[in-house]
Design an enzyme around this catalytic site. Structure first.
Site, PDB file in Angstrom:
ATOM      1  N   LEU A  44       0.827  -1.208   0.000  1.00 34.61           N
ATOM      2  CA  LEU A  44       0.000   0.000   0.000  1.00 34.61           C
ATOM      3  C   LEU A  44       0.862   1.258   0.000  1.00 34.61           C
ATOM      4  CD1 LEU A  44      -2.808  -0.937   2.586  1.00 34.61           C
ATOM      5  CD2 LEU A  44      -3.097  -0.586   0.128  1.00 34.61           C
ATOM      6  N   LYS A  98      15.258  -5.928   5.443  1.00 32.55           N
ATOM      7  CA  LYS A  98      15.389  -4.849   6.431  1.00 32.55           C
ATOM      8  C   LYS A  98      16.702  -4.913   7.219  1.00 32.55           C
ATOM      9  CE  LYS A  98      10.543  -3.758   7.195  1.00 32.55           C
ATOM     10  NZ  LYS A  98       9.511  -3.491   8.189  1.00 32.55           N
ATOM     11  N   ALA A 100       8.789 -11.781  19.166  1.00 33.00           N
ATOM     12  CA  ALA A 100      10.191 -11.340  19.289  1.00 33.00           C
ATOM     13  C   ALA A 100      10.855 -11.342  17.914  1.00 33.00           C
ATOM     14  CB  ALA A 100      10.943 -12.239  20.264  1.00 33.00           C
ATOM     15  N   ALA A 109       9.073  -7.261  13.666  1.00 35.34           N
ATOM     16  CA  ALA A 109       8.097  -6.239  14.044  1.00 35.34           C
ATOM     17  C   ALA A 109       8.119  -6.018  15.555  1.00 35.34           C
ATOM     18  CB  ALA A 109       6.701  -6.667  13.590  1.00 35.34           C
ATOM     19  N   ASN A 111       7.173 -14.603  23.964  1.00 37.60           N
ATOM     20  CA  ASN A 111       7.264 -15.197  22.632  1.00 37.60           C
ATOM     21  C   ASN A 111       7.149 -16.710  22.740  1.00 37.60           C
ATOM     22  OD1 ASN A 111       7.707 -14.809  19.794  1.00 37.60           O
ATOM     23  ND2 ASN A 111       9.743 -15.677  20.040  1.00 37.60           N
ATOM     24  N   ARG A 112       6.673 -17.323  21.618  1.00 39.76           N
ATOM     25  CA  ARG A 112       6.606 -18.785  21.564  1.00 39.76           C
ATOM     26  C   ARG A 112       7.985 -19.363  21.861  1.00 39.76           C
ATOM     27  NH1 ARG A 112       4.822 -21.246  15.899  1.00 39.76           N
ATOM     28  NH2 ARG A 112       6.663 -20.040  15.317  1.00 39.76           N
ATOM     29  N   LEU A 159      -0.638  -5.241  15.330  1.00 35.68           N
ATOM     30  CA  LEU A 159       0.136  -4.715  14.196  1.00 35.68           C
ATOM     31  C   LEU A 159      -0.387  -5.220  12.846  1.00 35.68           C
ATOM     32  CD1 LEU A 159       3.822  -4.483  15.468  1.00 35.68           C
ATOM     33  CD2 LEU A 159       1.852  -3.015  15.906  1.00 35.68           C
ATOM     34  N   TYR A 217      -3.076  -5.285   9.959  1.00 37.97           N
ATOM     35  CA  TYR A 217      -4.149  -4.362   9.561  1.00 37.97           C
ATOM     36  C   TYR A 217      -5.156  -4.988   8.600  1.00 37.97           C
ATOM     37  CZ  TYR A 217      -1.104  -3.516   5.508  1.00 37.97           C
ATOM     38  OH  TYR A 217      -0.314  -3.664   4.392  1.00 37.97           O
TER      39      TYR A 217
HETATM   40  P1  ATR Z   1       8.205 -10.217  11.480  1.00 38.97           P
HETATM   41  O1  ATR Z   1       9.513  -9.709  10.940  1.00 38.97           O
HETATM   42  O2  ATR Z   1       7.055  -9.875  10.617  1.00 38.97           O
HETATM   43  O3  ATR Z   1       8.001  -9.868  12.904  1.00 38.97           O
HETATM   44  P2  ATR Z   1       9.201 -12.817  12.100  1.00 38.97           P
HETATM   45  O4  ATR Z   1      10.511 -12.182  12.408  1.00 38.97           O
HETATM   46  O5  ATR Z   1       9.163 -14.067  11.316  1.00 38.97           O
HETATM   47  O6  ATR Z   1       8.261 -11.809  11.358  1.00 38.97           O
HETATM   48  O7  ATR Z   1       8.445 -13.047  13.509  1.00 38.97           O
HETATM   49  C1  ATR Z   1       7.205 -13.690  13.607  1.00 38.97           C
HETATM   50  C2  ATR Z   1       6.765 -13.674  15.075  1.00 38.97           C
HETATM   51  O8  ATR Z   1       5.495 -14.342  15.183  1.00 38.97           O
HETATM   52  C3  ATR Z   1       7.717 -14.430  16.009  1.00 38.97           C
HETATM   53  O9  ATR Z   1       7.664 -13.833  17.281  1.00 38.97           O
HETATM   54  C4  ATR Z   1       7.092 -15.832  16.026  1.00 38.97           C
HETATM   55  O10 ATR Z   1       7.399 -16.597  17.173  1.00 38.97           O
HETATM   56  P3  ATR Z   1       8.724 -17.555  17.208  1.00 38.97           P
HETATM   57  O11 ATR Z   1       9.876 -16.620  17.378  1.00 38.97           O
HETATM   58  O12 ATR Z   1       8.514 -18.449  18.356  1.00 38.97           O
HETATM   59  O13 ATR Z   1       8.735 -18.273  15.875  1.00 38.97           O
HETATM   60  C5  ATR Z   1       5.637 -15.467  16.048  1.00 38.97           C
HETATM   61  N1  ATR Z   1       4.799 -16.567  15.577  1.00 38.97           N
HETATM   62  C6  ATR Z   1       4.619 -16.966  14.292  1.00 38.97           C
HETATM   63  N2  ATR Z   1       3.749 -18.016  14.236  1.00 38.97           N
HETATM   64  C7  ATR Z   1       3.376 -18.268  15.517  1.00 38.97           C
HETATM   65  C8  ATR Z   1       2.477 -19.215  16.129  1.00 38.97           C
HETATM   66  N3  ATR Z   1       1.784 -20.103  15.385  1.00 38.97           N
HETATM   67  N4  ATR Z   1       2.337 -19.178  17.468  1.00 38.97           N
HETATM   68  C9  ATR Z   1       3.015 -18.287  18.229  1.00 38.97           C
HETATM   69  N5  ATR Z   1       3.860 -17.364  17.714  1.00 38.97           N
HETATM   70  C10 ATR Z   1       4.042 -17.348  16.383  1.00 38.97           C
END
Ligand code: ATR
Length: 310
Positions: A22, A79, A140, A143, A163-164, A235, A237
């Site tokens: 966008l 990035k 974590a 974003a 975080n997971r 975050l 949208y």
């Molecule tokens: P971005 O740069 O968009 O933030 P990213 O760096 O891949 O994308 O981060 C994705 C985030 O969503 C991470 O915090 C990820 O958790 P993990 O670090 O444990 O992988 C979280 N995430 C993605 N899928 C998830 C899920 N099904 N359950 C819980 N957390 C999830």
């Protein structure tokens, strides 16, 4: 319709993919409303038969500078990869370890992170305070890093990162404590909310759950968590309403999506490029257009994320 002539300056977005962005809409609309002779276009940078994606990026950045491209946004997956290709990186972006905006310097581009500042401005616009606030960041990844550093830099009393993968959250919290020189951040697993004091928090939802998952999923589904939330800032949208927002509201909290962050990261980039201030009425007009388009574009397979897009 943009009137392109010999003085038109080009700006753009580098990423992969870039089709759903966008950003051209936001920047071209800001330019039209504020009277700048410019065009903002997407640039797909990808690997080829004889080139890796990182080699393509390493050619694209100095190439863009040589061509006189006025400024660039950088999105996924570049990035962080773009950092070594820059003349210098400004302070918050250097700490976050990611840039989304390049401004022309003397002999190359200077890197900024307007995701962090954009989130802050979006929150201010929505009347949300950060200073002295107890903040929880869910996630974590990229974003979440921008959101957590922003909260710490803007004076949050506490920044709890959950975080997971808990180790990523503890590592991010340690980085934040080191950079800010105050012990404001702590990290842990998603289930660790059970150990938090029973007070209300500002929660920033910075995982991709809701984006890459079925729409009825939230990263924390337990209603007990939402008793700790006075404001839920999502975050994502698109969709404009997520399960996280839904659960926040059900528990009596206020909920917002990531569209305003998307707007303000662009507004701040525009301001850096043109050394100007975008008047609030102009930002508000572009925001209304974004809302219209976002709702029209909504479909289960077309989900978007403010931290992911430049
Ligand atoms: P971005 O740069 O968009 O933030 P990213 O760096 O891949 O994308 O981060 C994705 C985030 O969503 C991470 O915090 C990820 O958790 P993990 O670090 O444990 O992988 C979280 N995430 C993605 N899928 C998830 C899920 N099904 N359950 C819980 N957390 C999830």
């Amino acid at each position: 319709m943009i009137d392109i002539n010999g003085s038109t300056k080009i700006f753009g977005l580098i990423g992969n993919p870039v089709e759903h962005t966008l950003s051209p809409l936001i920047h071209n609309q800001l330019a039209a409303l504020m009277g700048y002779n410019m065009a903002y276009v997407p640039f797909l940078v990808t690997d080829g038969k004889t080139m890796t994606a990182s080699a393509a990026l390493a050619a694209a950045i100095p190439g863009a500078f040589t061509l006189g491209i006025g400024g660039l946004n950088i999105t996924v997956p570049y990035k962080s990869a773009v950092l070594p290709l820059l003349e210098r990186v400004e302070a918050p972006a250097a700490a976050i370890g990611a840039v989304n905006t390049l401004v022309r310097g003397e002999n190359g581009y200077i890197g900024y992170n307007t995701d962090a500042e954009g989130l802050y401005r979006a929150m201010q616009d929505d009347g949300i305070n950060i200073n002295n606030e107890a903040v929880i960041v869910l996630g974590a990844g990229g974003a979440a890093r921008a959101a957590a550093f922003m909260a710490a830099f803007k004076g949050a009393a506490a920044v709890v990162i959950m975080n997971r993968a808990a180790a990523k959250a503890t590592a991010l919290a340690a980085e934040i404590n080191k950079v800010t020189a105050r012990e404001c951040a702590a990290g842990g697993a998603l289930a660790d909310f059970k150990a938090l004091p029973a007070r209300k928090h500002l929660v920033i939802q910075a995982t991709s759950v809701g984006l890459n998952e079925p729409a009825d999923r939230a990263v924390i589904a337990d209603p007990a968590f939402y008793q700790l939330v006075h404001t839920g800032y999502e975050l994502i949208y698109r969709p404009s309403e997520t399960m996280f927002m839904n659960l926040t509201r059900q528990a009596g909290g206020r909920a917002y999506n990531g569209l305003k962050m998307l707007l303000y990261q662009a507004v701040q980039a525009f301001e850096l490029w043109h050394q100007t201030a975008v008047p609030p009425a102009v930002a508000a007009q572009v925001y209304r257009e974004l809302q219209d388009i976002n709702i029209k574009a909504a479909s289960p397979v077309n989900r978007r994320y403010a931290g992911e897009e430049a």
